[in-house]
Design a protein around this motif. Structure first.
Motif, PDB file in Angstrom:
ATOM      1  N   ARG A 195       0.841  -1.191   0.000  1.00 44.59           N
ATOM      2  CA  ARG A 195       0.000   0.000   0.000  1.00 44.59           C
ATOM      3  C   ARG A 195       0.877   1.241   0.000  1.00 44.59           C
ATOM      4  O   ARG A 195       1.947   1.257   0.608  1.00 44.59           O
ATOM      5  CB  ARG A 195      -0.911  -0.022   1.229  1.00 44.59           C
ATOM      6  N   SER A 196       0.433   2.288  -0.674  1.00 40.69           N
ATOM      7  CA  SER A 196       1.186   3.530  -0.729  1.00 40.69           C
ATOM      8  C   SER A 196       1.258   4.180   0.643  1.00 40.69           C
ATOM      9  O   SER A 196       0.382   3.987   1.488  1.00 40.69           O
ATOM     10  CB  SER A 196       0.531   4.505  -1.715  1.00 40.69           C
ATOM     11  N   LEU A 197       2.314   4.974   0.842  1.00 36.80           N
ATOM     12  CA  LEU A 197       2.398   5.758   2.066  1.00 36.80           C
ATOM     13  C   LEU A 197       1.313   6.834   2.018  1.00 36.80           C
ATOM     14  O   LEU A 197       1.183   7.553   1.024  1.00 36.80           O
ATOM     15  CB  LEU A 197       3.767   6.427   2.183  1.00 36.80           C
ATOM     16  N   PRO A 198       0.512   6.986   3.073  1.00 35.40           N
ATOM     17  CA  PRO A 198      -0.504   8.045   3.070  1.00 35.40           C
ATOM     18  C   PRO A 198       0.141   9.417   2.897  1.00 35.40           C
ATOM     19  O   PRO A 198       1.166   9.718   3.512  1.00 35.40           O
ATOM     20  CB  PRO A 198      -1.168   7.891   4.441  1.00 35.40           C
ATOM     21  N   GLN A 199      -0.480  10.247   2.058  1.00 36.95           N
ATOM     22  CA  GLN A 199       0.047  11.581   1.791  1.00 36.95           C
ATOM     23  C   GLN A 199      -0.647  12.605   2.680  1.00 36.95           C
ATOM     24  O   GLN A 199      -1.857  12.553   2.911  1.00 36.95           O
ATOM     25  CB  GLN A 199      -0.151  11.957   0.326  1.00 36.95           C
ATOM     26  N   LEU A 200       0.155  13.552   3.190  1.00 37.47           N
ATOM     27  CA  LEU A 200      -0.378  14.628   4.024  1.00 37.47           C
ATOM     28  C   LEU A 200      -0.612  15.860   3.158  1.00 37.47           C
ATOM     29  O   LEU A 200       0.331  16.376   2.548  1.00 37.47           O
ATOM     30  CB  LEU A 200       0.598  14.960   5.153  1.00 37.47           C
ATOM     31  N   PRO A 201      -1.828  16.361   3.072  1.00 35.02           N
ATOM     32  CA  PRO A 201      -2.069  17.570   2.280  1.00 35.02           C
ATOM     33  C   PRO A 201      -1.420  18.785   2.942  1.00 35.02           C
ATOM     34  O   PRO A 201      -1.503  18.963   4.157  1.00 35.02           O
ATOM     35  CB  PRO A 201      -3.596  17.685   2.255  1.00 35.02           C
ATOM     36  N   LEU A 202      -0.796  19.642   2.112  1.00 38.72           N
ATOM     37  CA  LEU A 202      -0.041  20.786   2.639  1.00 38.72           C
ATOM     38  C   LEU A 202      -0.566  22.088   2.061  1.00 38.72           C
ATOM     39  O   LEU A 202      -1.151  22.129   0.980  1.00 38.72           O
ATOM     40  CB  LEU A 202       1.447  20.645   2.290  1.00 38.72           C
ATOM     41  N   ARG A 203      -0.294  23.171   2.801  1.00 37.66           N
ATOM     42  CA  ARG A 203      -0.482  24.538   2.310  1.00 37.66           C
ATOM     43  C   ARG A 203       0.460  25.431   3.103  1.00 37.66           C
ATOM     44  O   ARG A 203       1.148  24.972   4.021  1.00 37.66           O
ATOM     45  CB  ARG A 203      -1.944  24.983   2.466  1.00 37.66           C
ATOM     46  N   LEU A 204       0.519  26.699   2.754  1.00 38.01           N
ATOM     47  CA  LEU A 204       1.381  27.665   3.432  1.00 38.01           C
ATOM     48  C   LEU A 204       0.546  28.629   4.257  1.00 38.01           C
ATOM     49  O   LEU A 204      -0.569  29.004   3.862  1.00 38.01           O
ATOM     50  CB  LEU A 204       2.215  28.465   2.416  1.00 38.01           C
ATOM     51  N   ASP A 205       1.103  29.038   5.413  1.00 39.31           N
ATOM     52  CA  ASP A 205       0.451  30.112   6.141  1.00 39.31           C
ATOM     53  C   ASP A 205       1.074  31.435   5.739  1.00 39.31           C
ATOM     54  O   ASP A 205       1.941  31.508   4.847  1.00 39.31           O
ATOM     55  CB  ASP A 205       0.534  29.884   7.655  1.00 39.31           C
TER      56      ASP A 205
ATOM     57  N   VAL B 183       1.860  24.119   6.548  1.00 43.50           N
ATOM     58  CA  VAL B 183       0.717  23.827   7.403  1.00 43.50           C
ATOM     59  C   VAL B 183      -0.050  22.673   6.789  1.00 43.50           C
ATOM     60  O   VAL B 183      -0.197  22.580   5.555  1.00 43.50           O
ATOM     61  CB  VAL B 183      -0.203  25.060   7.545  1.00 43.50           C
ATOM     62  N   ALA B 184      -0.541  21.772   7.626  1.00 40.98           N
ATOM     63  CA  ALA B 184      -1.368  20.673   7.134  1.00 40.98           C
ATOM     64  C   ALA B 184      -2.730  21.203   6.709  1.00 40.98           C
ATOM     65  O   ALA B 184      -3.312  22.069   7.370  1.00 40.98           O
ATOM     66  CB  ALA B 184      -1.530  19.610   8.219  1.00 40.98           C
ATOM     67  N   ALA B 185      -3.223  20.679   5.599  1.00 42.84           N
ATOM     68  CA  ALA B 185      -4.559  21.039   5.137  1.00 42.84           C
ATOM     69  C   ALA B 185      -5.584  19.979   5.524  1.00 42.84           C
ATOM     70  O   ALA B 185      -6.715  19.993   5.040  1.00 42.84           O
ATOM     71  CB  ALA B 185      -4.547  21.212   3.621  1.00 42.84           C
ATOM     72  N   GLY B 186      -5.194  19.074   6.410  1.00 43.02           N
ATOM     73  CA  GLY B 186      -6.076  18.003   6.852  1.00 43.02           C
ATOM     74  C   GLY B 186      -5.249  16.841   7.374  1.00 43.02           C
ATOM     75  O   GLY B 186      -4.013  16.921   7.469  1.00 43.02           O
TER      76      GLY B 186
END
Length: 275
Positions: free
Chosen positions: A242-252, A258-261
């Protein structure tokens, strides 16, 4: 002195010699080998002495001791039955039933609290400390900025305020955005080529600790699972399926990542997925 007694005395004499050797070597600061040899001789002498003592000086048996019949006379049995059946004799049995019943009822309350107020095991295993707006920090608690993630390097990040949460660690990398081939719907999960994935291998939960920059691959050193970063960390070889779960990102506003979820699926070993 009889022959068995001489043997026992000799064995205990070896214990004395061993104790003297151990004490002398310790006081003199001699080689620890002599210290260990002294203790070994001491214990060996004790063991041999006890064995000889038991085998030669103690009675060997076997012995059979007769005993009287343990059947109660009819009169005593009748008296016991009469005492047990009288009203006062039934009170202990009733109290025992009452005690067991109330104790069992009392045990229901903590179980209810666990079910009603405690975290659901399925929810606790499927979520981490990440949620929208949580800043990425390094192991020292310093915020991770997008500019800190340079090509060819791997940064381990944690959710701010949760450095000791083992299931929330993430690896942050910078790759060429034009080469990314992420699954559909994840086009906005990156920041100028900066991507983040769970650090826990999906095979057995070991930490993914190696990044092969020329090949854009993450490697778990425990069982040699290899993941393709450009394709959403999907497994290329090894036991991981299984793929490594991806963490959604954004910038502050300060340029901090910053995590987007949270991760879209449980991290670590795929306990939740039937094989």
């Amino acid at each position: 002195m009889k022959r068995p007694e001489r043997g026992i005395a000799a064995a205990f004499g070896v214990t004395v010699l061993g104790a003297v050797m151990a004490a002398a070597s310790y006081v003199a600061g001699a080689d620890r080998l002599l210290l260990g040899l002294g203790f070994a001789l001491g214990f060996a002498g004790l063991a041999a002495g006890f064995v000889l003592w038991a085998a030669t000086l103690l009675p060997q048996g076997p012995y059979v001791e007769e005993r009287e019949p343990m059947v109660s006379p009819p009169g005593e049995r009748e008296a016991l039955e009469a005492e047990y059946d009288r009203p006062a004799g039934r009170l202990p049995r009733r109290m025992l039933a009452l005690a067991l019943g109330t104790f069992g009822l009392a045990g229901v309350f903590p179980v209810r609290s666990l079910i009603v107020h405690g975290p659901s095991p399925s929810v606790a295993l499927a979520t981490t400390a990440w949620h929208d707006g949580v800043r990425l920090v390094d192991q020292d608690g310093r915020p991770v900025r997008a500019a800190d993630v340079t090509p060819g390097t791997m940064v381990t990040a944690f959710p701010e305020g949760h450095l000791d949460t083992g299931d929330s660690a993430a690896v942050v990398l910078r790759v060429d955005p034009a080469k990314l081939r992420l699954p559909a719907g994840r086009e906005r999960w990156t920041v100028d080529g900066v991507v983040a994935f769970s650090k826990l291998c999906t095979h057995a939960g070991c930490p993914v600790g190696q990044y092969v920059a020329p090949a854009q691959q993450l490697v778990c050193p425990c069982h040699q699972s290899v993941f393709d970063v450009l394709r959403g960390a999907e497994p290329m070889s090894g036991p991981a399926a299984r793929s490594l779960p991806q963490l959604p990102l954004r910038l502050d506003g300060d340029g901090v990542l910053v995590a987007a979820g949270d991760f879209p699926e449980p991290v670590g070993a795929g306990y939740w997925r039937p094989m």
